[in-house]
Design a protein around this motif. Structure first.
Motif, mmCIF file in Angstrom:
data_model
loop_
_atom_site.group_PDB
_atom_site.id
_atom_site.type_symbol
_atom_site.label_atom_id
_atom_site.label_comp_id
_atom_site.label_asym_id
_atom_site.label_seq_id
_atom_site.Cartn_x
_atom_site.Cartn_y
_atom_site.Cartn_z
ATOM 1 N N ALA B 20 -27.509 -9.004 55.565
ATOM 2 C CA ALA B 20 -28.410 -10.198 56.028
ATOM 3 C C ALA B 20 -29.721 -9.744 55.345
ATOM 4 O O ALA B 20 -30.238 -8.817 55.832
ATOM 5 N N SER B 21 -30.506 -10.723 54.749
ATOM 6 C CA SER B 21 -31.646 -10.449 54.192
ATOM 7 C C SER B 21 -32.699 -11.243 54.716
ATOM 8 O O SER B 21 -32.565 -12.206 55.158
ATOM 9 N N GLU B 22 -33.848 -10.631 55.402
ATOM 10 C CA GLU B 22 -34.885 -10.981 56.032
ATOM 11 C C GLU B 22 -35.623 -11.938 54.810
ATOM 12 O O GLU B 22 -36.227 -13.174 55.035
ATOM 13 N N ALA B 23 -35.735 -11.376 53.520
ATOM 14 C CA ALA B 23 -36.582 -11.966 52.413
ATOM 15 C C ALA B 23 -36.048 -13.204 52.168
ATOM 16 O O ALA B 23 -36.809 -14.344 52.367
ATOM 17 N N THR B 24 -34.684 -13.522 51.845
ATOM 18 C CA THR B 24 -33.943 -14.740 51.498
ATOM 19 C C THR B 24 -33.503 -15.481 52.575
ATOM 20 O O THR B 24 -33.321 -16.531 52.475
ATOM 21 N N VAL B 77 -27.955 0.302 40.577
ATOM 22 C CA VAL B 77 -28.099 -0.830 41.723
ATOM 23 C C VAL B 77 -28.326 -2.059 40.783
ATOM 24 O O VAL B 77 -28.734 -2.307 39.883
ATOM 25 N N PHE B 78 -27.052 -2.947 41.239
ATOM 26 C CA PHE B 78 -26.673 -4.183 40.537
ATOM 27 C C PHE B 78 -27.039 -5.239 41.611
ATOM 28 O O PHE B 78 -26.065 -5.874 42.395
ATOM 29 N N PRO B 79 -28.418 -5.740 41.662
ATOM 30 C CA PRO B 79 -28.755 -6.982 42.673
ATOM 31 C C PRO B 79 -28.062 -8.105 42.189
ATOM 32 O O PRO B 79 -27.751 -8.337 41.075
ATOM 33 N N ASP B 80 -28.011 -9.329 43.055
ATOM 34 C CA ASP B 80 -27.649 -10.609 42.708
ATOM 35 C C ASP B 80 -29.015 -10.999 41.944
ATOM 36 O O ASP B 80 -30.079 -10.407 42.256
ATOM 37 N N THR B 81 -28.699 -12.286 41.620
ATOM 38 C CA THR B 81 -29.798 -12.915 40.735
ATOM 39 C C THR B 81 -30.333 -14.115 41.412
ATOM 40 O O THR B 81 -31.392 -14.740 41.113
ATOM 41 N N SER B 82 -30.109 -14.212 42.748
ATOM 42 C CA SER B 82 -30.491 -15.486 43.405
ATOM 43 C C SER B 82 -30.088 -15.490 44.955
ATOM 44 O O SER B 82 -28.866 -14.724 45.154
ATOM 45 N N PRO B 83 -30.474 -16.006 45.951
ATOM 46 C CA PRO B 83 -29.938 -16.360 47.162
ATOM 47 C C PRO B 83 -28.806 -17.391 46.743
ATOM 48 O O PRO B 83 -28.622 -18.059 45.937
ATOM 49 N N ARG B 84 -27.667 -17.242 47.811
ATOM 50 C CA ARG B 84 -26.646 -18.352 47.486
ATOM 51 C C ARG B 84 -25.961 -18.888 48.869
ATOM 52 O O ARG B 84 -26.204 -18.270 49.927
ATOM 53 N N GLY B 85 -25.267 -19.572 48.910
ATOM 54 C CA GLY B 85 -24.491 -20.173 50.015
ATOM 55 C C GLY B 85 -25.014 -21.463 50.348
ATOM 56 O O GLY B 85 -25.751 -22.407 49.945
ATOM 57 N N GLU B 86 -24.155 -21.973 51.363
ATOM 58 C CA GLU B 86 -24.513 -23.626 51.744
ATOM 59 C C GLU B 86 -25.831 -23.293 52.601
ATOM 60 O O GLU B 86 -26.369 -22.271 52.999
ATOM 61 N N TRP B 117 -38.211 -11.745 44.312
ATOM 62 C CA TRP B 117 -39.348 -10.533 44.121
ATOM 63 C C TRP B 117 -39.245 -9.700 45.386
ATOM 64 O O TRP B 117 -39.141 -8.254 45.387
ATOM 65 N N ASP B 118 -39.488 -10.186 46.526
ATOM 66 C CA ASP B 118 -39.674 -9.326 47.790
ATOM 67 C C ASP B 118 -38.330 -8.728 48.026
ATOM 68 O O ASP B 118 -38.299 -7.622 48.465
ATOM 69 N N TYR B 119 -37.061 -9.580 47.653
ATOM 70 C CA TYR B 119 -36.078 -9.012 47.839
ATOM 71 C C TYR B 119 -35.948 -7.644 47.053
ATOM 72 O O TYR B 119 -35.228 -6.510 47.487
ATOM 73 N N VAL B 120 -35.969 -7.751 45.785
ATOM 74 C CA VAL B 120 -35.515 -6.675 45.122
ATOM 75 C C VAL B 120 -36.728 -5.742 44.806
ATOM 76 O O VAL B 120 -36.409 -4.371 44.751
ATOM 77 N N ALA B 121 -37.999 -6.000 44.966
ATOM 78 C CA ALA B 121 -39.063 -4.906 45.065
ATOM 79 C C ALA B 121 -39.238 -4.155 46.259
ATOM 80 O O ALA B 121 -39.821 -3.124 46.298
ATOM 81 N N GLU B 122 -38.800 -4.971 47.539
ATOM 82 C CA GLU B 122 -39.313 -4.434 48.774
ATOM 83 C C GLU B 122 -38.086 -4.113 49.656
ATOM 84 O O GLU B 122 -37.779 -3.051 50.229
ATOM 85 N N GLU B 123 -37.304 -5.470 50.022
ATOM 86 C CA GLU B 123 -36.283 -5.187 50.920
ATOM 87 C C GLU B 123 -35.219 -4.165 50.653
ATOM 88 O O GLU B 123 -34.845 -3.389 51.341
ATOM 89 N N LEU B 124 -34.645 -4.606 49.299
ATOM 90 C CA LEU B 124 -33.373 -3.805 49.050
ATOM 91 C C LEU B 124 -33.709 -2.230 48.856
ATOM 92 O O LEU B 124 -33.003 -1.372 49.188
ATOM 93 N N PRO B 125 -34.859 -1.978 48.040
ATOM 94 C CA PRO B 125 -35.062 -0.432 48.227
ATOM 95 C C PRO B 125 -35.319 0.047 49.390
ATOM 96 O O PRO B 125 -34.636 1.475 49.545
ATOM 97 N N ALA B 126 -35.798 -0.466 50.465
ATOM 98 C CA ALA B 126 -35.877 0.110 51.822
ATOM 99 C C ALA B 126 -34.614 0.127 52.129
ATOM 100 O O ALA B 126 -34.212 1.487 52.870
ATOM 101 N N LEU B 127 -33.544 -0.767 52.068
ATOM 102 C CA LEU B 127 -32.363 -0.712 52.656
ATOM 103 C C LEU B 127 -31.622 0.424 52.009
ATOM 104 O O LEU B 127 -30.977 1.326 52.839
ATOM 105 N N LEU B 128 -31.654 0.649 50.826
ATOM 106 C CA LEU B 128 -30.773 1.671 50.068
ATOM 107 C C LEU B 128 -31.362 2.896 50.396
ATOM 108 O O LEU B 128 -30.493 3.698 50.742
ATOM 109 N N GLU B 129 -32.696 3.168 50.551
ATOM 110 C CA GLU B 129 -33.228 4.710 50.871
ATOM 111 C C GLU B 129 -32.628 5.022 52.268
ATOM 112 O O GLU B 129 -32.502 6.241 52.407
#
Lengths: 275, 275
Positions: B20-24, B77-86, B117-129
């Motif tokens: 669950a992403s906070e950014a998106t 790391v292969f992030p998605d290119t956008s949020p998705r879903g209903e 931007w926030d997802y790839v530059a901030e949230e995901l790196p913190a999660l991975l670390e």
């Protein structure tokens, strides 16, 4: 023959073509990678047969074979795994009908279009030879899963055709497997004698292969119980068939497994093709 | 975090995870390749940003990067290119909405979930670390097409974060391209001043990148008129930006192009990451 696409790839060209097949009575699509060297003259060719659910495209885009074929100056052919289209019989399950031709000539209704043995062993080679810079005297064959079954059975039943054979997680003993019995019954009928010509383990016992043989199968293959690797291993050993069977620790049935060992397989075939 | 799949691959593990992403404000999926060396301790990481229409999966299955990352002991790391879903805004065209996040934080309705931007530059790196054996002090970034745009803009706007940057057929000048103007207008509004922070050519003129830079673009790229390669090349030259821009003869925009030069790119990043 129609050109669907051509992409420059590792200095060569990855093409996709379609043509009206006499064997299947349908339009068939295949991928063909030609290395740079094919501009100068005929090159050896490695047949890459794919598994259940695949089209010509899966191995072409996911197996990473072009890198090594380019390095070795070898062409790659990626045939489809069945006839397709309207009017072609199908089945609801993923392991029968379209995408699951099992590299045989069906003799029962409604599977008349399913003549994948003739298509891959006869019609497509003749077509390629006439149209592309491919040296028919230097052919080898590999495949994944159902395609491994195709590669092994074709190699053993067409002596002299292929200089080497390899397979990734092949279906080795379909006459005793969920991946075989139902399909052979549908395509070939109840007479199990007709099945034997399409069982690599039985062919290994009967004739073997006169050339180098390499098989990789993962120890974590989620379909391991359907492959019959044990029976094939025993038949290889009993025959004293020269060859290598590797059980690769932790690998499963996916293209992540296939791509991990593609370099070894292409290099293995290159040694036979260029000698 | 949920584990979607894990496959042994080139001696390491190719995983797919969702969280669950906070950014998106959506569930996000990403691929992570960990080489064998990650069992012993943190390894350097290369971010691989994908292009229009892609999910986390395309580069993971088609770019052939794992082979080289395994050899170099580097995570991918292969992030998605956008949020998705209903409930996530979308557009009928392939180059806007889902699959086309353009690695920015949207400020306009109805694109509130689009905070890539926030997802790839901030949230995901913190999660991975926090979860994986990844060394946050050793990161590099690459990408294809829209992902090349993401890689170049992040590298220039986050000085000190990435040791090296590369791109395959990047969108270099989106403020002057069909691949940019319509999307920036939708996501960021009419004020073009807000666009400049997401234009690699303008950023090159303004700040450049303090580290090695490598770009490959094919001379037969079917989207060549949308990439702005010429403007970026001029900006690089005017700035005297150290780096390499290669125009690769005959190659197009496909993964057949990307995979052909992946070895070079991973080796390029490895040199920076291990020095």
């Amino acid at each position: 023959m129609k050109t669907i696409s051509e992409n420059t790839c590792f200095g060569g060209v990855q093409g996709v073509f379609s043509h009206a097949s006499e064997a299947t009575g349908t339009e068939m699509t295949f991928g063909l990678f030609l290395p740079m060297e094919a501009q100068e003259g005929p090159v050896p060719v490695l047949w890459v047969l794919s598994g259940l659910t695949c089209t010509h495209e899966n191995a072409m885009t996911k197996a990473g074979a072009q890198r090594w074929a380019a390095e070795q100056g070898i062409a790659l052919v990626f045939p489809d795994t069945s006839p397709r289209g309207e009017g072609v019989a199908d089945d609801e399950s993923f392991d029968m009908g379209q995408g699951a031709g099992f590299y045989l000539n069906a003799t029962k209704d409604p599977w008349g279009h399913y003549q994948m043995w003739d298509y891959v062993a006869e019609e497509l080679p003749a077509l390629l030879e006439g149209q592309f810079a491919i040296d028919e005297a230097r052919q080898s064959i590999t495949g994944h899963s159902m395609g491994g079954h195709g590669a092994l059975t074709m190699a053993m039943r067409l002596p002299g055709r292929y200089r080497s054979v390899s397979a990734f997680a092949p279906i080795c003993h379909p006459t005793q497997s969920e991946w075989g019995r139902r399909q052979f019954t549908a395509y070939l009928g109840e007479d199990e004698a007709a099945w034997a010509r399409h069982d690599a383990t039985l062919l290994m016992t009967k004739t073997g292969f006169d050339g180098p043989l390499l098989i990789d199968t993962g120890t974590a293959d989620q379909f391991g119980d359907k492959l019959g690797t044990e029976a094939f291993a025993r038949a290889m050993a009993e025959r004293r068939q020269p060859g290598t069977l590797r059980l690769q620790k932790g690998y499963d049935h996916s293209y992540f497994f296939v791509s991990s060992f593609m370099e070894d397989h292409v290099d293995f075939h290159a040694q036979a093709l260029w000698s």
